[in-house]
Design a protein around this motif. Structure first.
Motif, mmCIF file in Angstrom:
data_model
loop_
_atom_site.group_PDB
_atom_site.id
_atom_site.type_symbol
_atom_site.label_atom_id
_atom_site.label_comp_id
_atom_site.label_asym_id
_atom_site.label_seq_id
_atom_site.Cartn_x
_atom_site.Cartn_y
_atom_site.Cartn_z
ATOM 1 N N LEU A 187 28.048 -22.585 -5.051
ATOM 2 C CA LEU A 187 26.873 -23.352 -4.634
ATOM 3 C C LEU A 187 26.416 -22.890 -3.247
ATOM 4 C CD1 LEU A 187 24.899 -25.724 -5.131
ATOM 5 C CD2 LEU A 187 26.629 -27.226 -4.133
ATOM 6 N N ILE A 188 27.371 -22.676 -2.357
ATOM 7 C CA ILE A 188 27.042 -22.201 -1.007
ATOM 8 C C ILE A 188 26.467 -20.789 -1.077
ATOM 9 C CG2 ILE A 188 27.996 -21.532 1.239
ATOM 10 C CD1 ILE A 188 29.984 -23.860 0.923
ATOM 11 N N LYS A 189 27.067 -19.922 -1.882
ATOM 12 C CA LYS A 189 26.595 -18.533 -1.975
ATOM 13 C C LYS A 189 25.189 -18.448 -2.556
ATOM 14 C CE LYS A 189 31.116 -16.398 -2.492
ATOM 15 N NZ LYS A 189 32.013 -15.691 -3.418
ATOM 16 N N THR A 190 24.898 -19.255 -3.554
ATOM 17 C CA THR A 190 23.594 -19.153 -4.203
ATOM 18 C C THR A 190 22.497 -19.918 -3.472
ATOM 19 O OG1 THR A 190 24.127 -20.980 -5.699
ATOM 20 C CG2 THR A 190 24.531 -18.747 -6.502
ATOM 21 N N ASP A 191 22.810 -21.106 -2.963
ATOM 22 C CA ASP A 191 21.779 -21.951 -2.349
ATOM 23 C C ASP A 191 21.871 -22.045 -0.833
ATOM 24 O OD1 ASP A 191 20.799 -22.475 -4.887
ATOM 25 O OD2 ASP A 191 21.983 -24.295 -5.102
ATOM 26 N N ALA B 232 23.946 -26.947 0.094
ATOM 27 C CA ALA B 232 25.205 -27.514 -0.396
ATOM 28 C C ALA B 232 25.548 -28.782 0.379
ATOM 29 C CB ALA B 232 26.332 -26.491 -0.283
ATOM 30 N N GLY B 233 25.298 -28.762 1.679
ATOM 31 C CA GLY B 233 25.529 -29.958 2.487
ATOM 32 C C GLY B 233 24.607 -31.090 2.103
ATOM 33 N N ALA B 234 23.349 -30.772 1.837
ATOM 34 C CA ALA B 234 22.390 -31.801 1.411
ATOM 35 C C ALA B 234 22.817 -32.412 0.085
ATOM 36 C CB ALA B 234 20.999 -31.198 1.301
#
Length: 121
Positions: free
Chosen positions: A37-41, A46-48
């Motif tokens: 999720l972090i890598k793609t977005d 990811a925090g949101a």
């Protein structure tokens, strides 16, 4: 003096003992897909996702919130950010950080999550 790998491992080991760490909705595993999720977005998205609230004002994804809380604590421990909880981390990175700090926080978060995934599994 400890290496960064030792600090990551120690922080991930401590975070792995938090009740509910990485649990997804309906008992699934949120931790296994969080690095992707972090890598793609990106770390901010990811925090949101992690701090999103439902209509009752409760976290929609409690496991994801716990993950980002652990990331925030780790980033504070290594001196990248000051925030130690998810909401404050997102706010700090969105409003006060420059692009290089966001890149550094993202890279360090992914390295930290590699340890956390293994300790929680």
């Amino acid at each position: 003096m400890k290496t960064l790998a030792q600090i990551r491992a120690a922080n991930a080991l401590n975070a792995s003992h938090v009740k509910g760490m990485g649990l997804g909705q309906k008992g699934g595993n949120a931790l296994s897909r969080f690095p992707m999720l972090i890598k793609t977005d990106g770390l901010l998205a990811a925090g949101a996702f992690a701090i999103e609230l439902n209509a009752k004002g409760e976290p929609k994804q409690e496991g994801a919130r716990l993950i980002v809380n652990a990331v925030a604590e780790h980033l504070a421990a290594v001196g990248i950010c000051k925030a130690t909880v998810a909401r404050d981390l997102v706010e700090e990175l969105a409003t006060a950080a420059d692009a290089s700090q966001l890149r550094r926080a993202t890279a360090e978060s992914l390295a930290f999550l590699n340890y956390l995934k293994r300790f929680v599994a």
